[in-house]
Design a protein around this motif. Structure first.
Motif, mmCIF file in Angstrom:
data_model
loop_
_atom_site.group_PDB
_atom_site.id
_atom_site.type_symbol
_atom_site.label_atom_id
_atom_site.label_comp_id
_atom_site.label_asym_id
_atom_site.label_seq_id
_atom_site.Cartn_x
_atom_site.Cartn_y
_atom_site.Cartn_z
ATOM 1 N N ARG A 242 26.296 52.566 43.286
ATOM 2 C CA ARG A 242 27.129 51.363 43.449
ATOM 3 C C ARG A 242 27.978 51.133 42.202
ATOM 4 O O ARG A 242 29.171 50.808 42.294
ATOM 5 C CB ARG A 242 26.221 50.152 43.720
ATOM 6 N N LYS A 243 27.369 51.324 41.034
ATOM 7 C CA LYS A 243 28.126 51.100 39.794
ATOM 8 C C LYS A 243 29.268 52.105 39.669
ATOM 9 O O LYS A 243 30.373 51.769 39.246
ATOM 10 C CB LYS A 243 27.194 51.177 38.579
ATOM 11 N N ALA A 244 28.986 53.358 40.046
ATOM 12 C CA ALA A 244 30.029 54.389 39.939
ATOM 13 C C ALA A 244 31.211 54.041 40.854
ATOM 14 O O ALA A 244 32.374 54.111 40.437
ATOM 15 C CB ALA A 244 29.450 55.755 40.308
ATOM 16 N N VAL A 245 30.937 53.637 42.104
ATOM 17 C CA VAL A 245 32.027 53.298 43.041
ATOM 18 C C VAL A 245 32.807 52.089 42.521
ATOM 19 O O VAL A 245 34.046 52.091 42.476
ATOM 20 C CB VAL A 245 31.478 53.005 44.466
ATOM 21 N N CYS A 248 35.061 52.871 39.568
ATOM 22 C CA CYS A 248 36.309 53.536 39.987
ATOM 23 C C CYS A 248 37.282 52.515 40.576
ATOM 24 O O CYS A 248 38.477 52.498 40.239
ATOM 25 C CB CYS A 248 36.042 54.608 41.046
ATOM 26 N N LEU A 249 36.787 51.657 41.459
ATOM 27 C CA LEU A 249 37.664 50.667 42.109
ATOM 28 C C LEU A 249 38.271 49.722 41.082
ATOM 29 O O LEU A 249 39.488 49.485 41.062
ATOM 30 C CB LEU A 249 36.874 49.849 43.147
ATOM 31 N N MET A 250 37.422 49.185 40.211
ATOM 32 C CA MET A 250 37.893 48.150 39.279
ATOM 33 C C MET A 250 38.796 48.718 38.181
ATOM 34 O O MET A 250 39.744 48.065 37.761
ATOM 35 C CB MET A 250 36.699 47.396 38.664
ATOM 36 N N THR A 251 38.503 49.944 37.713
ATOM 37 C CA THR A 251 39.340 50.527 36.658
ATOM 38 C C THR A 251 40.782 50.645 37.145
ATOM 39 O O THR A 251 41.730 50.219 36.464
ATOM 40 C CB THR A 251 38.806 51.937 36.273
ATOM 41 N N SER A 275 28.103 42.890 46.320
ATOM 42 C CA SER A 275 27.811 41.882 45.286
ATOM 43 C C SER A 275 28.275 42.299 43.903
ATOM 44 O O SER A 275 28.736 41.457 43.133
ATOM 45 C CB SER A 275 26.330 41.519 45.255
ATOM 46 N N LEU A 276 28.186 43.595 43.584
ATOM 47 C CA LEU A 276 28.645 44.009 42.253
ATOM 48 C C LEU A 276 30.175 43.914 42.149
ATOM 49 O O LEU A 276 30.712 43.482 41.122
ATOM 50 C CB LEU A 276 28.176 45.440 41.934
ATOM 51 N N LEU A 277 30.873 44.288 43.218
ATOM 52 C CA LEU A 277 32.339 44.215 43.197
ATOM 53 C C LEU A 277 32.797 42.764 43.002
ATOM 54 O O LEU A 277 33.711 42.485 42.215
ATOM 55 C CB LEU A 277 32.897 44.798 44.506
ATOM 56 N N ARG A 278 32.132 41.832 43.674
ATOM 57 C CA ARG A 278 32.480 40.412 43.544
ATOM 58 C C ARG A 278 32.197 39.920 42.119
ATOM 59 O O ARG A 278 32.980 39.159 41.543
ATOM 60 C CB ARG A 278 31.713 39.586 44.576
ATOM 61 N N LYS A 279 31.073 40.391 41.564
ATOM 62 C CA LYS A 279 30.713 39.978 40.201
ATOM 63 C C LYS A 279 31.729 40.526 39.193
ATOM 64 O O LYS A 279 32.189 39.822 38.298
ATOM 65 C CB LYS A 279 29.309 40.517 39.890
ATOM 66 N N ARG A 280 32.107 41.805 39.405
ATOM 67 C CA ARG A 280 33.016 42.449 38.442
ATOM 68 C C ARG A 280 34.417 41.832 38.468
ATOM 69 O O ARG A 280 35.049 41.679 37.439
ATOM 70 C CB ARG A 280 33.084 43.945 38.729
ATOM 71 N N ILE A 281 34.902 41.463 39.651
ATOM 72 C CA ILE A 281 36.251 40.873 39.679
ATOM 73 C C ILE A 281 36.214 39.500 39.003
ATOM 74 O O ILE A 281 37.158 39.125 38.290
ATOM 75 C CB ILE A 281 36.873 40.833 41.090
ATOM 76 N N ARG A 282 35.121 38.787 39.194
ATOM 77 C CA ARG A 282 34.973 37.477 38.511
ATOM 78 C C ARG A 282 35.031 37.679 37.003
ATOM 79 O O ARG A 282 35.806 37.030 36.301
ATOM 80 C CB ARG A 282 33.603 36.860 38.837
ATOM 81 N N GLU A 283 34.217 38.629 36.517
ATOM 82 C CA GLU A 283 34.126 38.839 35.062
ATOM 83 C C GLU A 283 35.457 39.292 34.473
ATOM 84 O O GLU A 283 35.925 38.766 33.469
ATOM 85 C CB GLU A 283 33.070 39.913 34.757
ATOM 86 N N LYS A 287 37.809 36.919 32.008
ATOM 87 C CA LYS A 287 38.092 37.415 30.656
ATOM 88 C C LYS A 287 39.587 37.345 30.344
ATOM 89 O O LYS A 287 40.002 37.026 29.239
ATOM 90 C CB LYS A 287 37.629 38.888 30.625
ATOM 91 N N ARG A 288 40.407 37.633 31.343
ATOM 92 C CA ARG A 288 41.868 37.689 31.143
ATOM 93 C C ARG A 288 42.565 36.396 31.553
ATOM 94 O O ARG A 288 43.779 36.330 31.535
ATOM 95 C CB ARG A 288 42.451 38.846 31.960
ATOM 96 N N ARG A 289 41.789 35.411 31.997
ATOM 97 C CA ARG A 289 42.339 34.149 32.530
ATOM 98 C C ARG A 289 43.276 34.377 33.703
ATOM 99 O O ARG A 289 44.336 33.763 33.824
ATOM 100 C CB ARG A 289 43.060 33.354 31.418
ATOM 101 N N TRP A 290 42.899 35.321 34.571
ATOM 102 C CA TRP A 290 43.652 35.578 35.801
ATOM 103 C C TRP A 290 42.974 34.834 36.949
ATOM 104 O O TRP A 290 41.788 34.525 36.866
ATOM 105 C CB TRP A 290 43.655 37.079 36.142
ATOM 106 N N HIS A 291 43.743 34.604 38.018
ATOM 107 C CA HIS A 291 43.154 34.008 39.226
ATOM 108 C C HIS A 291 42.578 35.130 40.090
ATOM 109 O O HIS A 291 43.157 36.206 40.160
ATOM 110 C CB HIS A 291 44.211 33.247 40.026
ATOM 111 N N TYR A 292 41.468 34.857 40.755
ATOM 112 C CA TYR A 292 40.895 35.868 41.645
ATOM 113 C C TYR A 292 40.368 35.190 42.900
ATOM 114 O O TYR A 292 39.975 34.010 42.872
ATOM 115 C CB TYR A 292 39.770 36.650 40.942
ATOM 116 N N PHE A 293 40.390 35.933 43.991
ATOM 117 C CA PHE A 293 39.945 35.397 45.288
ATOM 118 C C PHE A 293 39.235 36.507 46.048
ATOM 119 O O PHE A 293 39.614 37.665 45.959
ATOM 120 C CB PHE A 293 41.145 34.930 46.127
#
Ligand code: KG4
Ligand code: ZN
Length: 342
Positions: A242-245, A248-251, A275-283, A287-293
């Motif tokens: 899950r972390k590897a996928v 790749c997606l988030m990078t 759940s990890l993808l949702r957590k990573r986009i939040r983080e 960090k960058r003060r961007w909006h996410y949904f």
């Protein structure tokens, strides 16, 4: 404007009534998962037959729950592409019949556009332009949503979709179809650093993905261990995969946002439930003060409410069809359907 929406692109028969693209008046989903589980994946012929059996009742229930009759509706929207052709044809023909019988305008909706629109139902302030990561069982795209019906793909998978990779890895670990959610749950109690897995990159295309090598790497580890009579710890393997996928997606997603200047990021599609993808986009965004949904879990998978949401914006753009509308198994998200001249 009240739209009756129909979705039958894969293994859910769904109907919904949606008001002005943003409010769900009813949403009914009849899933076929239990039956396809027996075969480890969707059997197209069975899917088409079940859609035929369910569609009448599902549409009637959506109208009843919304307490609305055809007189109270303004249009019928339907998923016409991409998807399993036999499955799509059931929804498209049903919608065409309704349109013909009632005189309501017919709105063709692209399945991936509707996944993006699932966010409009939850986030009233979300408006294009934004950058969207659309990750489902059949597609993995980074899409510039310039306007509600104007999209540009800036990255996509060269082989397997993220959902497909999750499902195949999960199947090899003995999990039932569709395995993405089970792998996600198993990963919660595993160590993501316990197995070393690759983060494949596509030469010269920094926004494209490639998941087949990663999928094969995990499958090989499982097969090699079983040949030695060993069983690998499923939770640790799931967490590492899950972390590897998600890495790749988030990078690529974050790089695309930086390079193209987007500060509003959106997730869509079945894998956006991860759940990890949702957590990573939040983080990453905090960090960058961007909006996410991202969509609520109830709207991540296939449903018709999202078709009603996108259908509203397609209608405003003049994208209605005649009764010669056909279903299409493949179709780019960038393509606007041929419009009926009104
Ligand atoms: O969008 P979707 O419902 O159907 C398609 O349009 O393909 O996506 C289904 C995909 C499946 O591959 C499923 O395993 C995956 O979404 N999925 C997940 C999770 N929930 C669903 N993948 C990873 N983690 C999840 N929690
Ligand atoms: Zn889907």
């Amino acid at each position: 404007m009240k739209i009756l929406a129909i979705e039958s692109s894969c293994d859910e028969t769904a109907a919904a009534v949606v008001e002005d693209g943003r409010t769900i008046l009813s949403s009914v989903v009849a899933t076929q998962i239990e039956e396809h589980k027996l075969y480890g994946g969707v059997v197209p012929e069975i899917a088409s037959r079940r859609h035929c059996e369910s569609i009448n009742g599902v549409v009637a229930e959506a109208l009843e729950r919304a307490q609305i009759s055809f007189d109270g509706l303004d249009a019928v929207a339907v998923t016409y592409a991409p998807g399993l052709i036999g499955a799509l044809l059931v929804g498209v023909n049903f919608a065409k019949g309704l349109s013909l019988a009632t005189g309501l305008p017919l709105i063709p909706v692209h399945h991936l556009r509707s996944h993006i629109a699932s966010n409009y139902l939850e986030h009233s302030r979300l408006k294009p332009p934004f950058l969207c990561l659309v990750v489902s069982g059949g597609h993995s795209h980074i899409v510039e949503v310039k306007d509600y019906t104007e999209m540009k793909i800036i990255g996509k998978t060269r082989d397997d979709a993220a959902g497909e990779a999750f499902d195949k890895a999960a199947r090899t670990m003995g999990m039932s179809y569709p395995g993405g959610i089970h792998l996600d749950q198993a990963a919660e109690s595993g160590d993501p650093l316990s197995f070393s897995l690759p983060r494949p990159k596509v030469d010269g295309s920094p926004y494209d993905f490639s998941f087949s090598g990663l999928k094969t790497a995990v499958i090989n580890q499982i097969h090699n261990a079983s040949q030695k009579g060993l069983t690998l710890p499923v939770n640790d393997l799931s967490a590492s995969f899950r972390k590897a996928v998600v890495d790749c997606l988030m990078t690529n997603f974050i790089k695309a946002a930086e390079d193209f200047g987007y500060e509003q990021l959106v997730l869509a599609g079945g894998v956006s439930a991860n759940s990890l993808l949702r957590k990573r986009i939040r983080e990453e965004c905090e960090k960058r003060r961007w909006h996410y949904f991202y969509p609520p879990l109830s709207l991540c998978g296939d449903n018709a409410a999202m078709v009603g949401a996108q259908g509203y914006y397609e209608y405003l753009a003049g994208h209605t069809a005649s009764t010669d509308l056909n279903a299409r198994p493949t179709m780019s998200i960038e393509y606007n359907p041929p419009c009926k001249t009104v």
